[in-house]
Design a protein around this motif. Structure first.
Motif, PDB file in Angstrom:
ATOM      1  N   UNK A  16      57.883  34.492  40.567  1.00  0.00           N
ATOM      2  CA  UNK A  16      57.193  34.824  41.810  1.00  0.00           C
ATOM      3  C   UNK A  16      56.391  33.626  42.316  1.00  0.00           C
ATOM      4  N   UNK A  17      55.620  33.007  41.430  1.00  0.00           N
ATOM      5  CA  UNK A  17      54.837  31.836  41.821  1.00  0.00           C
ATOM      6  C   UNK A  17      55.740  30.711  42.311  1.00  0.00           C
ATOM      7  N   UNK A  30      48.788  34.995  31.615  1.00  0.00           N
ATOM      8  CA  UNK A  30      48.001  35.851  32.495  1.00  0.00           C
ATOM      9  C   UNK A  30      48.516  37.284  32.454  1.00  0.00           C
ATOM     10  N   UNK A  31      47.634  38.228  32.693  1.00  0.00           N
ATOM     11  CA  UNK A  31      48.034  39.636  32.791  1.00  0.00           C
ATOM     12  C   UNK A  31      48.301  40.021  34.232  1.00  0.00           C
ATOM     13  N   UNK A  32      48.100  39.079  35.179  1.00  0.00           N
ATOM     14  CA  UNK A  32      48.329  39.373  36.585  1.00  0.00           C
ATOM     15  C   UNK A  32      47.610  38.381  37.462  1.00  0.00           C
ATOM     16  N   UNK A  33      47.529  38.703  38.752  1.00  0.00           N
ATOM     17  CA  UNK A  33      46.842  37.829  39.702  1.00  0.00           C
ATOM     18  C   UNK A  33      46.302  38.651  40.852  1.00  0.00           C
ATOM     19  N   UNK A  34      45.390  38.041  41.586  1.00  0.00           N
ATOM     20  CA  UNK A  34      44.905  38.639  42.824  1.00  0.00           C
ATOM     21  C   UNK A  34      44.750  37.545  43.855  1.00  0.00           C
ATOM     22  N   UNK A  35      44.826  37.939  45.127  1.00  0.00           N
ATOM     23  CA  UNK A  35      44.621  36.995  46.210  1.00  0.00           C
ATOM     24  C   UNK A  35      44.118  37.745  47.430  1.00  0.00           C
ATOM     25  N   UNK A  36      43.523  36.995  48.335  1.00  0.00           N
ATOM     26  CA  UNK A  36      42.986  37.537  49.576  1.00  0.00           C
ATOM     27  C   UNK A  36      44.001  37.301  50.686  1.00  0.00           C
ATOM     28  N   UNK A  42      44.640  41.764  47.245  1.00  0.00           N
ATOM     29  CA  UNK A  42      45.823  42.332  46.598  1.00  0.00           C
ATOM     30  C   UNK A  42      45.819  41.903  45.140  1.00  0.00           C
ATOM     31  N   UNK A  43      46.153  42.845  44.261  1.00  0.00           N
ATOM     32  CA  UNK A  43      46.280  42.558  42.835  1.00  0.00           C
ATOM     33  C   UNK A  43      47.644  43.022  42.340  1.00  0.00           C
ATOM     34  N   UNK A  44      48.224  42.225  41.445  1.00  0.00           N
ATOM     35  CA  UNK A  44      49.452  42.577  40.735  1.00  0.00           C
ATOM     36  C   UNK A  44      49.152  42.338  39.268  1.00  0.00           C
ATOM     37  N   UNK A  45      49.328  43.374  38.441  1.00  0.00           N
ATOM     38  CA  UNK A  45      49.005  43.220  37.031  1.00  0.00           C
ATOM     39  C   UNK A  45      49.832  44.171  36.180  1.00  0.00           C
ATOM     40  N   UNK A  46      49.857  43.865  34.919  1.00  0.00           N
ATOM     41  CA  UNK A  46      50.542  44.703  33.947  1.00  0.00           C
ATOM     42  C   UNK A  46      49.673  45.929  33.692  1.00  0.00           C
ATOM     43  N   UNK A  47      50.288  47.100  33.703  1.00  0.00           N
ATOM     44  CA  UNK A  47      49.564  48.355  33.459  1.00  0.00           C
ATOM     45  C   UNK A  47      49.100  48.366  32.004  1.00  0.00           C
ATOM     46  N   UNK A  48      47.794  48.417  31.784  1.00  0.00           N
ATOM     47  CA  UNK A  48      47.271  48.336  30.416  1.00  0.00           C
ATOM     48  C   UNK A  48      47.637  49.556  29.569  1.00  0.00           C
ATOM     49  N   UNK A  49      47.848  50.703  30.200  1.00  0.00           N
ATOM     50  CA  UNK A  49      48.206  51.886  29.426  1.00  0.00           C
ATOM     51  C   UNK A  49      49.710  52.010  29.210  1.00  0.00           C
ATOM     52  N   UNK A  50      50.488  51.374  30.064  1.00  0.00           N
ATOM     53  CA  UNK A  50      51.947  51.366  29.941  1.00  0.00           C
ATOM     54  C   UNK A  50      52.450  49.958  30.254  1.00  0.00           C
ATOM     55  N   UNK A 157      46.011  31.475  47.717  1.00  0.00           N
ATOM     56  CA  UNK A 157      45.478  31.004  46.440  1.00  0.00           C
ATOM     57  C   UNK A 157      45.374  32.194  45.495  1.00  0.00           C
ATOM     58  N   UNK A 158      45.990  32.094  44.341  1.00  0.00           N
ATOM     59  CA  UNK A 158      45.985  33.168  43.364  1.00  0.00           C
ATOM     60  C   UNK A 158      44.876  32.968  42.369  1.00  0.00           C
ATOM     61  N   UNK A 159      44.290  34.061  41.939  1.00  0.00           N
ATOM     62  CA  UNK A 159      43.282  34.061  40.888  1.00  0.00           C
ATOM     63  C   UNK A 159      43.863  34.911  39.775  1.00  0.00           C
ATOM     64  N   UNK A 160      44.049  34.331  38.612  1.00  0.00           N
ATOM     65  CA  UNK A 160      44.722  35.026  37.536  1.00  0.00           C
ATOM     66  C   UNK A 160      43.771  35.935  36.783  1.00  0.00           C
ATOM     67  N   UNK A 161      44.310  37.033  36.302  1.00  0.00           N
ATOM     68  CA  UNK A 161      43.535  38.101  35.679  1.00  0.00           C
ATOM     69  C   UNK A 161      43.665  38.032  34.180  1.00  0.00           C
ATOM     70  N   UNK A 162      42.535  38.065  33.471  1.00  0.00           N
ATOM     71  CA  UNK A 162      42.488  38.167  32.005  1.00  0.00           C
ATOM     72  C   UNK A 162      43.627  37.472  31.296  1.00  0.00           C
ATOM     73  N   UNK A 163      43.518  36.217  31.174  1.00  0.00           N
ATOM     74  CA  UNK A 163      44.557  35.500  30.421  1.00  0.00           C
ATOM     75  C   UNK A 163      44.625  36.033  29.012  1.00  0.00           C
ATOM     76  N   UNK A 164      45.841  36.203  28.512  1.00  0.00           N
ATOM     77  CA  UNK A 164      46.017  36.771  27.167  1.00  0.00           C
ATOM     78  C   UNK A 164      45.561  35.807  26.107  1.00  0.00           C
TER      79      UNK A 164
END
Length: 164
Positions: A16-17, A30-36, A42-50, A157-164
């Motif tokens: 995608x990037x 990364x577990x996902x990203x967000x951008x304005x 907008x956020x795209x991330x892996x579902x933590x429960x699934x 510009x993407x901001x990455x979420x909780x790097x593993x």
């Protein structure tokens, strides 16, 4: 043998990037990203429960105190979710900070960079429509506007979420 889900999600982020002209390695771990985009985050991330599912969501708008107390507005949002639940898997919710969110969750399998771009565009379109609906019920005169993915100066510009 199928690759681990985290690898699949990471590969999806990388492709995608790359498709948007960003360094594909930027999303590594990364577990996902967000951008304005315009008024929306907008956020795209892996579902933590699934972990075999991804979530695509947008912050539509904060609700004002008068909107929180507006029963017709809240009833309309509930009815919209009910009417749409069999047509598509998008739903609107209000979080603990009175922020109106729009989201969907879907299986990671079968999602590629192109379909993810379409999902991101779709959440922006739907967020804009939902914000306009809320505005109809609102006494405020603020207007909502959006810029599409990649408009006004290139890729967001993407901001990455909780790097593993």
């Amino acid at each position: 043998m199928n690759p681990p889900v985290t690898d699949s999600f990471e590969k999806l982020l990388e492709s995608f990037l790359d498709s948007l002209g960003h360094d594909p390695l930027a999303g590594k771990g990364s577990r996902g990203f967000e951008f304005q985009s315009g008024d929306f985050t907008v956020r795209v991330f892996s579902d933590s429960s699934e972990p075999e599912r991804i979530v695509v969501e947008a912050d539509v708008r904060p609700l004002e105190a008068t909107q929180i107390d507006n029963a017709p507005l809240l009833l309309t949002l509930h009815r919209l979710n009910e009417a749409a639940r069999t047509a598509h898997f998008w739903s609107s919710t209000i979080d603990e900070k009175d922020l109106l969110l729009l989201s969907t969750s879907l299986p990671l399998v079968g999602v590629d960079a192109v379909s993810l771009q379409k999902l991101v565009s779709e959440v922006l379109d739907r967020a804009e429509s939902l914000a306009a609906l809320v505005e109809q019920f609102s006494s405020s005169t603020s207007s909502q506007s959006t810029k599409g993915l990649g408009e006004a100066g290139g890729p967001p510009a993407f901001h990455f979420i909780e790097r593993a």
